[in-house]
Design an enzyme around this catalytic site. Sequence first.
Site, PDB file in Angstrom:
ATOM      1  N   ASN A   1       0.853  -1.182   0.000  1.00  0.00           N
ATOM      2  CA  ASN A   1       0.000   0.000   0.000  1.00  0.00           C
ATOM      3  C   ASN A   1       0.898   1.244   0.000  1.00  0.00           C
ATOM      4  O   ASN A   1       1.708   1.423   0.911  1.00  0.00           O
ATOM      5  CB  ASN A   1      -0.892  -0.055   1.253  1.00  0.00           C
TER       6      ASN A   1
ATOM      7  N   HIS B   1       0.982   6.196   1.898  1.00  0.00           N
ATOM      8  CA  HIS B   1       1.744   7.137   2.727  1.00  0.00           C
ATOM      9  C   HIS B   1       2.896   7.829   2.005  1.00  0.00           C
ATOM     10  O   HIS B   1       3.445   8.800   2.519  1.00  0.00           O
ATOM     11  CB  HIS B   1       2.153   6.477   4.038  1.00  0.00           C
TER      12      HIS B   1
ATOM     13  N   ARG C   1       2.858  18.835   2.076  1.00  0.00           N
ATOM     14  CA  ARG C   1       3.395  20.113   1.608  1.00  0.00           C
ATOM     15  C   ARG C   1       2.710  20.576   0.327  1.00  0.00           C
ATOM     16  O   ARG C   1       3.171  21.510  -0.308  1.00  0.00           O
ATOM     17  CB  ARG C   1       4.895  19.968   1.338  1.00  0.00           C
TER      18      ARG C   1
ATOM     19  N   HIS D   1      -5.567   3.622  -1.662  1.00  0.00           N
ATOM     20  CA  HIS D   1      -6.890   3.940  -1.133  1.00  0.00           C
ATOM     21  C   HIS D   1      -7.269   5.348  -1.563  1.00  0.00           C
ATOM     22  O   HIS D   1      -6.681   6.328  -1.116  1.00  0.00           O
ATOM     23  CB  HIS D   1      -6.830   3.830   0.407  1.00  0.00           C
TER      24      HIS D   1
ATOM     25  N   ARG E   1      -9.525   7.976  -0.948  1.00  0.00           N
ATOM     26  CA  ARG E   1     -10.499   8.341   0.083  1.00  0.00           C
ATOM     27  C   ARG E   1     -11.386   9.472  -0.407  1.00  0.00           C
ATOM     28  O   ARG E   1     -10.985  10.277  -1.246  1.00  0.00           O
ATOM     29  CB  ARG E   1      -9.789   8.769   1.374  1.00  0.00           C
TER      30      ARG E   1
ATOM     31  N   ARG F   1      -7.224  12.700   1.048  1.00  0.00           N
ATOM     32  CA  ARG F   1      -6.150  13.168   1.929  1.00  0.00           C
ATOM     33  C   ARG F   1      -4.752  12.701   1.486  1.00  0.00           C
ATOM     34  O   ARG F   1      -3.769  13.302   1.849  1.00  0.00           O
ATOM     35  CB  ARG F   1      -6.406  12.761   3.379  1.00  0.00           C
ATOM     36  N   HIS F   2      -4.683  11.590   0.741  1.00  0.00           N
ATOM     37  CA  HIS F   2      -3.361  11.177   0.240  1.00  0.00           C
ATOM     38  C   HIS F   2      -3.407  10.886  -1.276  1.00  0.00           C
ATOM     39  O   HIS F   2      -2.993  11.715  -2.073  1.00  0.00           O
ATOM     40  CB  HIS F   2      -2.735  10.035   1.060  1.00  0.00           C
TER      41      HIS F   2
ATOM     42  N   GLU G   1      -8.505   0.405  -3.147  1.00  0.00           N
ATOM     43  CA  GLU G   1      -9.268   0.359  -1.896  1.00  0.00           C
ATOM     44  C   GLU G   1     -10.200   1.559  -1.881  1.00  0.00           C
ATOM     45  O   GLU G   1      -9.771   2.674  -2.219  1.00  0.00           O
ATOM     46  CB  GLU G   1      -8.267   0.519  -0.755  1.00  0.00           C
TER      47      GLU G   1
ATOM     48  N   THR H   1      -6.961   6.095  10.122  1.00  0.00           N
ATOM     49  CA  THR H   1      -6.831   5.027   9.134  1.00  0.00           C
ATOM     50  C   THR H   1      -8.074   4.154   9.278  1.00  0.00           C
ATOM     51  O   THR H   1      -8.888   4.379  10.184  1.00  0.00           O
ATOM     52  CB  THR H   1      -5.534   4.222   9.369  1.00  0.00           C
ATOM     53  N   THR H   2      -8.227   3.166   8.388  1.00  0.00           N
ATOM     54  CA  THR H   2      -9.409   2.296   8.460  1.00  0.00           C
ATOM     55  C   THR H   2      -9.442   1.621   9.833  1.00  0.00           C
ATOM     56  O   THR H   2      -8.497   0.934  10.204  1.00  0.00           O
ATOM     57  CB  THR H   2      -9.342   1.229   7.344  1.00  0.00           C
TER      58      THR H   2
ATOM     59  N   GLU I   1     -10.866  -9.690   2.726  1.00  0.00           N
ATOM     60  CA  GLU I   1      -9.599  -9.348   3.363  1.00  0.00           C
ATOM     61  C   GLU I   1      -9.880  -9.277   4.853  1.00  0.00           C
ATOM     62  O   GLU I   1     -10.727  -8.493   5.296  1.00  0.00           O
ATOM     63  CB  GLU I   1      -9.044  -8.016   2.843  1.00  0.00           C
TER      64      GLU I   1
ATOM     65  N   HIS J   1      -3.570  -4.890   7.510  1.00  0.00           N
ATOM     66  CA  HIS J   1      -3.717  -3.760   8.415  1.00  0.00           C
ATOM     67  C   HIS J   1      -2.848  -3.936   9.651  1.00  0.00           C
ATOM     68  O   HIS J   1      -2.979  -4.911  10.376  1.00  0.00           O
ATOM     69  CB  HIS J   1      -5.165  -3.497   8.854  1.00  0.00           C
TER      70      HIS J   1
ATOM     71  N   HIS K   1       1.919   0.957   5.893  1.00  0.00           N
ATOM     72  CA  HIS K   1       2.585   1.891   6.806  1.00  0.00           C
ATOM     73  C   HIS K   1       3.965   1.429   7.262  1.00  0.00           C
ATOM     74  O   HIS K   1       4.937   2.181   7.211  1.00  0.00           O
ATOM     75  CB  HIS K   1       1.653   2.137   8.009  1.00  0.00           C
TER      76      HIS K   1
HETATM   77  N1  PXP Z   1      -5.742  -3.377   4.019  1.00  0.00           N
HETATM   78  C1  PXP Z   1      -6.723  -2.467   4.161  1.00  0.00           C
HETATM   79  C2  PXP Z   1      -8.100  -2.862   3.763  1.00  0.00           C
HETATM   80  C3  PXP Z   1      -6.450  -1.166   4.635  1.00  0.00           C
HETATM   81  O1  PXP Z   1      -7.444  -0.278   4.773  1.00  0.00           O
HETATM   82  C4  PXP Z   1      -5.107  -0.801   4.895  1.00  0.00           C
HETATM   83  C5  PXP Z   1      -4.787   0.599   5.310  1.00  0.00           C
HETATM   84  O2  PXP Z   1      -5.087   1.470   4.287  1.00  0.00           O
HETATM   85  C6  PXP Z   1      -4.122  -1.788   4.739  1.00  0.00           C
HETATM   86  C7  PXP Z   1      -4.461  -3.068   4.320  1.00  0.00           C
HETATM   87  C8  PXP Z   1      -2.687  -1.488   5.025  1.00  0.00           C
HETATM   88  O3  PXP Z   1      -2.562  -1.229   6.401  1.00  0.00           O
HETATM   89  P1  PXP Z   1      -1.191  -0.695   6.980  1.00  0.00           P
HETATM   90  O4  PXP Z   1      -0.900   0.603   6.314  1.00  0.00           O
HETATM   91  O5  PXP Z   1      -1.462  -0.584   8.444  1.00  0.00           O
HETATM   92  O6  PXP Z   1      -0.156  -1.739   6.650  1.00  0.00           O
END
Ligand code: PXP
Length: 241
Positions: free
Chosen positions: A8, A11, A19, A44, A46, A50-51, A71, A101-102, A152, A191, A214
């Site tokens: 993912n 970030h 910035r 993702h 959103r 935001r990102h 996502e 976050t989710t 998932e 996650h 992350h």
């Molecule tokens: N899977 C899903 C469905 C998520 O919402 C996220 C966070 O966006 C992740 C995986 C990845 O989570 P993390 O960034 O904590 O590794």
Amino acid sequence: MSIYLGINIDHIATIRQARDANYPSPIEAALLCEKSGADSITLHLREDRRHIQDADVKILRNQLTTKMNLEMAATDEMIAIARKIKPQDCCLVPEKREELTTEGGLDVVSQIPRMKDVCLCLGESHIIVSLFVDAQKNQIDAARECGSPVIELHTGHYANATNEAQLTELEKIKTMTTYAHSIGLQVNAGHGLTLENTTAIAKLPEIVELNIGHSIIARAMFIGLEAATCEMKTLILEARE
Ligand code: PXP
């Protein structure tokens, strides 16, 4: 059976948006992750942007050589975007504006008719739908009833717990992974997964794909994105040996 790593890249975009700059590029990051062993790229989009931005999704759809896992919340706006972009995979998540976050899995049980429609609609566009759910039997049964071929499992509660409580959460994930697989669902998980807590999840034989963001992006600050990708990929493959 093999196990796949979805990275993912949200970030990378978080740092860019902090910035309002044009760097670092999530496109460049995604391509580097693919080169270093990622099996798919998750992003993702959103509601509050935001990102990840709409343009990132569009550009990446043309440039990724693995798979795009988009996502998103199951809103009409996002469904229209997904049908236009046609990512290979689409993971539906709950979304709250104020969350960092989710925070939890989807409550599929309370919205079966809507989720059925959404799964059908995305399926018609040849998108493989995954519903992000907690490790609960009623939610898994509901996901299957809605026609989602993939779930998932939310590993956030496991990741945030410690000691005995973490073992309890792991047991729930283990039992529900086996159950979901037995009723014909593909099981992914993600996650909060880190170098410290991923091995136990990757060892579960029915899990097909882990989506991690992350911790890999954070680790990349010290060892680089290529090394951070390789490190996690090696860890999950070794867990299966
Ligand atoms: N899977 C899903 C469905 C998520 O919402 C996220 C966070 O966006 C992740 C995986 C990845 O989570 P993390 O960034 O904590 O590794």
